[in-house]
Write an enzyme that holds these catalytic residues in place. Structure first.
Site, PDB file in Angstrom:
ATOM      1  N   ARG A 104      42.996  11.904   3.744  1.00  0.00           N
ATOM      2  CA  ARG A 104      42.167  12.737   2.843  1.00  0.00           C
ATOM      3  C   ARG A 104      40.550  11.671   3.337  1.00  0.00           C
ATOM      4  NH1 ARG A 104      40.091  15.988  -1.630  1.00  0.00           N
ATOM      5  NH2 ARG A 104      42.405  15.771  -2.836  1.00  0.00           N
ATOM      6  N   THR A 108      34.144  13.044   3.972  1.00  0.00           N
ATOM      7  CA  THR A 108      34.122  14.457   3.733  1.00  0.00           C
ATOM      8  C   THR A 108      34.828  14.980   2.722  1.00  0.00           C
ATOM      9  OG1 THR A 108      35.659  14.614   5.161  1.00  0.00           O
ATOM     10  CG2 THR A 108      33.464  14.171   6.096  1.00  0.00           C
ATOM     11  N   ASP A 200      54.267  10.295  -9.098  1.00  0.00           N
ATOM     12  CA  ASP A 200      53.794  10.519  -7.360  1.00  0.00           C
ATOM     13  C   ASP A 200      55.392  10.649  -7.410  1.00  0.00           C
ATOM     14  OD1 ASP A 200      51.588   8.771  -6.032  1.00  0.00           O
ATOM     15  OD2 ASP A 200      53.825   9.033  -5.435  1.00  0.00           O
ATOM     16  N   ASP A 203      55.481   7.507  -4.860  1.00  0.00           N
ATOM     17  CA  ASP A 203      56.612   5.926  -5.528  1.00  0.00           C
ATOM     18  C   ASP A 203      57.299   5.849  -5.715  1.00  0.00           C
ATOM     19  OD1 ASP A 203      53.585   5.345  -4.222  1.00  0.00           O
ATOM     20  OD2 ASP A 203      52.595   5.699  -6.444  1.00  0.00           O
TER      21      ASP A 203
HETATM   22  N1  URA Z   1      51.343  14.566  -5.591  1.00  0.00           N
HETATM   23  C1  URA Z   1      52.539  13.787  -6.143  1.00  0.00           C
HETATM   24  O1  URA Z   1      52.734  13.176  -6.224  1.00  0.00           O
HETATM   25  N2  URA Z   1      52.450  13.731  -7.418  1.00  0.00           N
HETATM   26  C2  URA Z   1      51.304  14.646  -8.189  1.00  0.00           C
HETATM   27  O2  URA Z   1      51.876  14.729  -9.619  1.00  0.00           O
HETATM   28  C3  URA Z   1      50.715  15.395  -7.501  1.00  0.00           C
HETATM   29  C4  URA Z   1      50.179  15.136  -6.363  1.00  0.00           C
END
Ligand code: URA
Length: 209
Positions: A104, A108, A200, A203
């Site tokens: 991203r 922008t 995430d 992660d």
């Molecule tokens: N990406 C992720 O890994 N977890 C989320 O909750 C949202 C986007």
């Protein structure tokens, strides 16, 4: 929900529950992701067309069904998409694989492509785009836009969790692309995480936090 298939197979739901738990280890999360991706792959390919092929068994010749058309393409949206790929490729070892990398732009806020690799004849193949989380939908929308610009016209999107906000954005941009998910969760929080979600995904699968 139109255009959205929620895969509610008991094994999928059971594995997803364990993946959501914050106490689940990186190794456990990765193993479950591999297992669940096979089950999701089974469902997303459930209605593929078959064609009859003449084969010889040790006993007789017969007509027997095989999947019609060119090899499927699995498209991984980097990096978390790779977590779904492994199990899917175990189920469909001859599938072609495409990788799309997007980041991203801070100014922008638009997704910028930094990596794209795919077979040439996208117009003749079913593409299954994978990313575990459909959150805002921005990356998936941009990735599918890139595929369409290169000729793809038969696309499905597979994820583990989807947020209602992401589904809405996605369907406005790509009403022709069906979504397959194990769950539609409640909402996105102010940081863009799916609630209740699983955190995430990148992660958790790679142990980077
Ligand atoms: N990406 C992720 O890994 N977890 C989320 O909750 C949202 C986007």
């Amino acid at each position: 929900m139109d255009g959205v298939t929620v895969i509610n197979h008991p094994l999928v739901q059971h594995k997803l529950t364990i993946m959501r738990k914050k106490a689940t280890s990186t190794a456990g999360f990765r193993r479950l992701l591999r297992e669940i991706s096979m089950l999701l792959c089974y469902e997303v390919t459930r209605d593929l067309e078959l064609t009859m092929e003449t084969i010889e068994t040790p006993i007789v010749e017969m007509q027997s069904p095989v999947v019609e058309g060119k090899k499927l393409v699995f498209v991984s949206i980097l990096r978390a998409g790779n977590g779904l790929l492994e199990g899917m490729l175990e189920l469909v070892p001859s599938a072609r694989v495409s990788h799309i990398g997007l980041y991203r732009d801070h100014d922008t806020l638009q997704p910028v492509e930094y990596y794209f690799k795919a077979p040439d004849d996208l117009d003749e193949r079913l593409m299954i785009v994978v990313d575990p989380m459909l959150a805002t939908g921005n990356s998936a929308i941009a990735a599918i836009q890139k595929l369409k610009e290169r000729g793809a016209n038969n696309i499905r999107f597979l994820c583990l969790l989807a947020a209602p906000e992401g589904i809405k954005n996605f369907q406005e941009a790509h009403p022709d692309v069906k979504i397959y998910t194990a769950s539609v969760d409640s909402h996105l929080n102010e940081k863009g995480y799916i609630v209740p979600g699983l955190g995430d995904a990148g992660d958790r699968m790679y142990g980077t936090k």
